[in-house]
Structure formats: structure tokens, C-alpha cells
Motif scaffolding. Sequence first.
Motif, PDB file in Angstrom:
ATOM      1  N   PRO A   1       1.081   2.046 -22.991  1.00 36.01           N
ATOM      2  CA  PRO A   1       1.252   1.500 -21.507  1.00 36.01           C
ATOM      3  C   PRO A   1       0.087   1.391 -20.503  1.00 36.01           C
ATOM      4  CG  PRO A   1       1.865   3.883 -21.947  1.00 36.01           C
ATOM      5  CD  PRO A   1       1.577   3.421 -23.008  1.00 36.01           C
ATOM      6  N   PRO A   2      -0.047   0.639 -19.804  1.00 37.99           N
ATOM      7  CA  PRO A   2      -1.296   0.361 -19.095  1.00 37.99           C
ATOM      8  C   PRO A   2      -1.469   1.630 -18.166  1.00 37.99           C
ATOM      9  CG  PRO A   2       0.785  -0.804 -17.960  1.00 37.99           C
ATOM     10  CD  PRO A   2       1.121  -0.321 -19.227  1.00 37.99           C
ATOM     11  N   ALA A   3      -2.681   1.819 -18.123  1.00 39.98           N
ATOM     12  CA  ALA A   3      -3.280   3.121 -17.158  1.00 39.98           C
ATOM     13  C   ALA A   3      -2.989   2.747 -15.839  1.00 39.98           C
ATOM     14  CB  ALA A   3      -4.733   3.273 -17.667  1.00 39.98           C
ATOM     15  N   VAL A   4      -2.378   3.750 -15.088  1.00 41.49           N
ATOM     16  CA  VAL A   4      -2.134   3.663 -13.846  1.00 41.49           C
ATOM     17  C   VAL A   4      -3.128   4.537 -13.022  1.00 41.49           C
ATOM     18  CG1 VAL A   4      -0.635   3.586 -11.724  1.00 41.49           C
ATOM     19  CG2 VAL A   4       0.140   2.997 -14.075  1.00 41.49           C
ATOM     20  N   VAL A   5      -3.848   4.043 -11.676  1.00 39.84           N
ATOM     21  CA  VAL A   5      -4.939   4.755 -11.316  1.00 39.84           C
ATOM     22  C   VAL A   5      -4.398   4.874  -9.834  1.00 39.84           C
ATOM     23  CG1 VAL A   5      -7.258   4.588 -10.617  1.00 39.84           C
ATOM     24  CG2 VAL A   5      -6.721   3.845 -12.815  1.00 39.84           C
ATOM     25  N   THR A   6      -4.538   5.755  -8.930  1.00 45.48           N
ATOM     26  CA  THR A   6      -4.321   5.960  -7.681  1.00 45.48           C
ATOM     27  C   THR A   6      -5.674   6.213  -6.980  1.00 45.48           C
ATOM     28  OG1 THR A   6      -1.975   7.006  -8.164  1.00 45.48           O
ATOM     29  CG2 THR A   6      -3.079   7.388  -5.918  1.00 45.48           C
ATOM     30  N   ARG A   7      -5.751   5.266  -5.855  1.00 44.37           N
ATOM     31  CA  ARG A   7      -7.092   5.560  -4.996  1.00 44.37           C
ATOM     32  C   ARG A   7      -6.533   5.481  -3.630  1.00 44.37           C
ATOM     33  NH1 ARG A   7     -10.279   1.282  -8.655  1.00 44.37           N
ATOM     34  NH2 ARG A   7     -11.188   2.808 -10.053  1.00 44.37           N
ATOM     35  N   SER A   8      -7.276   6.174  -2.858  1.00 44.66           N
ATOM     36  CA  SER A   8      -7.176   6.195  -1.325  1.00 44.66           C
ATOM     37  C   SER A   8      -7.867   5.274  -0.852  1.00 44.66           C
ATOM     38  CB  SER A   8      -7.433   7.716  -1.009  1.00 44.66           C
ATOM     39  OG  SER A   8      -6.354   8.676  -1.358  1.00 44.66           O
ATOM     40  N   LEU A   9      -7.668   4.599   0.412  1.00 43.94           N
ATOM     41  CA  LEU A   9      -8.412   3.592   0.885  1.00 43.94           C
ATOM     42  C   LEU A   9      -7.992   3.610   2.308  1.00 43.94           C
ATOM     43  CD1 LEU A   9      -7.095   0.338  -0.949  1.00 43.94           C
ATOM     44  CD2 LEU A   9      -9.402   1.565  -1.542  1.00 43.94           C
TER      45      LEU A   9
ATOM     46  N   GLY B   1      -7.745   1.971   9.958  1.00 42.27           N
ATOM     47  CA  GLY B   1      -7.933   3.116  10.403  1.00 42.27           C
ATOM     48  C   GLY B   1      -7.229   4.227   9.975  1.00 42.27           C
ATOM     49  N   ARG B   2      -6.182   4.226   9.060  1.00 40.88           N
ATOM     50  CA  ARG B   2      -5.448   4.838   8.382  1.00 40.88           C
ATOM     51  C   ARG B   2      -5.759   5.051   7.026  1.00 40.88           C
ATOM     52  NH1 ARG B   2       0.456   4.297  10.409  1.00 40.88           N
ATOM     53  NH2 ARG B   2       0.372   6.503  10.446  1.00 40.88           N
ATOM     54  N   ARG B   3      -5.582   6.209   6.284  1.00 40.45           N
ATOM     55  CA  ARG B   3      -5.802   6.380   4.993  1.00 40.45           C
ATOM     56  C   ARG B   3      -4.264   6.022   4.044  1.00 40.45           C
ATOM     57  NH1 ARG B   3      -9.937   7.140   2.218  1.00 40.45           N
ATOM     58  NH2 ARG B   3     -10.825   7.928   3.727  1.00 40.45           N
ATOM     59  N   ALA B   4      -4.548   5.178   3.371  1.00 36.58           N
ATOM     60  CA  ALA B   4      -3.536   4.522   2.519  1.00 36.58           C
ATOM     61  C   ALA B   4      -3.683   4.961   0.998  1.00 36.58           C
ATOM     62  CB  ALA B   4      -3.340   3.058   2.850  1.00 36.58           C
ATOM     63  N   SER B   5      -2.689   5.393   0.128  1.00 32.77           N
ATOM     64  CA  SER B   5      -2.812   5.604  -1.261  1.00 32.77           C
ATOM     65  C   SER B   5      -2.294   4.352  -2.026  1.00 32.77           C
ATOM     66  CB  SER B   5      -2.070   7.113  -1.468  1.00 32.77           C
ATOM     67  OG  SER B   5      -2.063   7.314  -2.888  1.00 32.77           O
ATOM     68  N   LEU B   6      -2.976   3.952  -2.790  1.00 31.34           N
ATOM     69  CA  LEU B   6      -2.517   2.882  -3.757  1.00 31.34           C
ATOM     70  C   LEU B   6      -2.509   2.929  -5.075  1.00 31.34           C
ATOM     71  CD1 LEU B   6      -1.498  -0.269  -3.255  1.00 31.34           C
ATOM     72  CD2 LEU B   6      -4.074  -0.886  -3.226  1.00 31.34           C
ATOM     73  N   ARG B   7      -1.477   2.752  -6.039  1.00 29.32           N
ATOM     74  CA  ARG B   7      -1.341   3.159  -7.227  1.00 29.32           C
ATOM     75  C   ARG B   7      -1.169   1.989  -7.995  1.00 29.32           C
ATOM     76  NH1 ARG B   7       0.458   7.632 -10.469  1.00 29.32           N
ATOM     77  NH2 ARG B   7       1.986   6.853 -12.050  1.00 29.32           N
ATOM     78  N   LEU B   8      -2.237   1.449  -8.546  1.00 31.46           N
ATOM     79  CA  LEU B   8      -1.958   0.249  -9.641  1.00 31.46           C
ATOM     80  C   LEU B   8      -2.570   0.392 -10.925  1.00 31.46           C
ATOM     81  CD1 LEU B   8      -3.951  -2.034  -6.908  1.00 31.46           C
ATOM     82  CD2 LEU B   8      -1.524  -2.251  -7.531  1.00 31.46           C
ATOM     83  N   GLU B   9      -2.278  -0.537 -11.752  1.00 34.51           N
ATOM     84  CA  GLU B   9      -2.879  -0.716 -13.051  1.00 34.51           C
ATOM     85  C   GLU B   9      -4.221  -0.842 -12.978  1.00 34.51           C
ATOM     86  OE1 GLU B   9       1.389  -1.471 -13.000  1.00 34.51           O
ATOM     87  OE2 GLU B   9      -0.158  -2.610 -12.041  1.00 34.51           O
TER      88      GLU B   9
ATOM     89  N   PHE C   1       2.981  -2.845  -0.353  1.00 32.45           N
ATOM     90  CA  PHE C   1       1.660  -3.183  -0.405  1.00 32.45           C
ATOM     91  C   PHE C   1       1.222  -3.364  -1.711  1.00 32.45           C
ATOM     92  CE2 PHE C   1      -2.648  -1.138   0.346  1.00 32.45           C
ATOM     93  CZ  PHE C   1      -3.426  -2.589   0.473  1.00 32.45           C
ATOM     94  N   ALA C   2       1.535  -2.671  -2.697  1.00 34.25           N
ATOM     95  CA  ALA C   2       1.198  -2.621  -4.112  1.00 34.25           C
ATOM     96  C   ALA C   2       1.479  -3.941  -4.760  1.00 34.25           C
ATOM     97  CB  ALA C   2       1.647  -1.508  -5.059  1.00 34.25           C
ATOM     98  N   THR C   3       2.717  -4.464  -4.285  1.00 38.74           N
ATOM     99  CA  THR C   3       3.290  -5.621  -5.055  1.00 38.74           C
ATOM    100  C   THR C   3       2.429  -6.710  -4.370  1.00 38.74           C
ATOM    101  OG1 THR C   3       5.579  -4.606  -5.259  1.00 38.74           O
ATOM    102  CG2 THR C   3       5.444  -7.094  -4.790  1.00 38.74           C
ATOM    103  N   SER C   4       1.951  -6.599  -3.299  1.00 46.75           N
ATOM    104  CA  SER C   4       1.089  -7.852  -2.595  1.00 46.75           C
ATOM    105  C   SER C   4      -0.015  -7.891  -3.248  1.00 46.75           C
ATOM    106  CB  SER C   4       1.137  -7.333  -0.961  1.00 46.75           C
ATOM    107  OG  SER C   4       2.612  -7.569  -0.371  1.00 46.75           O
ATOM    108  N   VAL C   5      -0.577  -6.765  -3.417  1.00 43.66           N
ATOM    109  CA  VAL C   5      -1.805  -6.599  -4.283  1.00 43.66           C
ATOM    110  C   VAL C   5      -1.816  -7.294  -5.492  1.00 43.66           C
ATOM    111  CG1 VAL C   5      -3.886  -5.221  -5.136  1.00 43.66           C
ATOM    112  CG2 VAL C   5      -2.846  -4.719  -2.819  1.00 43.66           C
ATOM    113  N   ARG C   6      -0.861  -6.985  -6.228  1.00 39.57           N
ATOM    114  CA  ARG C   6      -0.517  -7.645  -7.545  1.00 39.57           C
ATOM    115  C   ARG C   6      -0.453  -9.048  -7.579  1.00 39.57           C
ATOM    116  NH1 ARG C   6       2.675  -2.989  -8.127  1.00 39.57           N
ATOM    117  NH2 ARG C   6       1.815  -1.374  -9.430  1.00 39.57           N
TER     118      ARG C   6
END
Length: 102
Positions: A23-31, A35-43, A78-83
Motif C-alpha cells: 500500500p502507498p506510504a501515507v505521510v502526515t505533515r503540518s503546514l 496563519g493557522r496550523r493545518a495537518s495534511l495526510r497524503l501519499e 483539502f487533501a482531495t483538492s491537493v491530489r
Amino acid sequence: MKLDRRIPRSLDEMADLSSLAAPPAVVTRSLMIGGRRASLRLEATIWDGLKDIAKSQGKSLEALCADIHDGRTEGIPFATSVRVYVLNHFRGTAAGTTTLVA
């Protein structure tokens, strides 16, 4: 129909699972977005694509993600928009166009 439920006695008796893709490796990053911290979980491959796009546009990864976030359709995660953005970018590049829709 009877199922064979015995335990394999050796490695030779086990099914060859080497052909199955991991399965694809999923990585979570904070951005920081707006001005707000967002957590984004993507392959991992999506993160790699985002880095390549940001570099080609002379932007930071956070700046590119902020642009995608600000331009996304309301109600779309947001994650869908990025993909979709990454997919459209590379589809456009392959087709020789630069029009991007996220």
C-alpha cells in the motif's frame, strides 16, 4: 465447498505474496495556511509531486498548499483538492498545457 484451513508447514507451502503491491506510504505533515496550523495526510508520491511543482513555480511547499487551499471548491476536502491539483498539473504537463484546476 470445503476450504483448506491447514497451516502451511514450510515457506514453500505459503502463497507467493511478492507480486502484491505494498500500500502507498501515507505521510502526515503540518503546514501553516492562512496563519493557522493545518495537518495534511497524503501519499508520499503526492508529497513528491507537490515538492516538484513548488520548485518549478519558485514557491515554498507551504505557499503552494496555501494557494491550493484558497482556490479549492467549498465542501471539497483539502487533501482531495491537493491530489486533484497534482494530478491536473502532471496531466497538463504531459499534454503540453499549463491550465490547472484544483
